[in-house]
Design a protein around this motif. Sequence first.
Motif: not given
Length: 246
Positions: A75-76, A4, A8, A1, A67, A70-73, A11
Amino acid sequence: MRVFMLINTITNVCKAVVIPLLLGFPIAVIAYRMELWPMGVSFKIIKYTGYASIAVLAVSILIGLFTLFKKQYPLAKRCAFIAILSAIPAIGLSMQASKAKSLPFLHQVTTDTVNLPKFNAIIALRGDNSNPLAYDQEKLAPLQLAAYPKLKPILSQLDKDQAFAKALEVALSLGWEVVAKNEQQGIIEAVDTSALWAFKDDIAIRVQALGVSSKIDLRSISRIGGTDLGANAARVEKFITTFSDK
């Protein structure tokens, strides 16, 4: 956590700076043209916004790949958007740097490296900070010959008067501002102003009689900047081509 949360935050920082980085180049151009600061300041802005853009591009790509893995679409996708925007100034700087490395460090060229066409009227228009008109033949001539072998005098079948009139016509057709012309001496002096930066480069055209034919030489020199990135050579080559085609 926590990872990320950190990603974030990074980003968001990249997103916040990418628009100012995009504006670096137009601000540098506009401010210089408005004479708000000298050329050196604008070049530094372009240089450092380019470096910063490369850093943002690299970070956004790395985070985007992580990301995505990690399948954090969502954010990707944000990272992909940031990468696209930051790539614009990054690629621009890289292209300019590559071009500068591929060309010799010249700010003037001439078709006659021994007896250069001379400036007269234009001298008064050149500022105190302009590049000197002196020409180091031993140093500059070999560099020019290696990089721009096509820069040679124009040998025309026209007589001197006809060649002079044609040279003047070509100069005007290329959008050059003719500052002075002396048909008897066969000299034309002109200024060419670049569209984007409004750089002023000075040109001397010399027309000499060769019996019933003629010889035309050109010299083009930038008022500012240590290197012209090939602009003066391109200008002279365009004149030669246009003169030959007319």
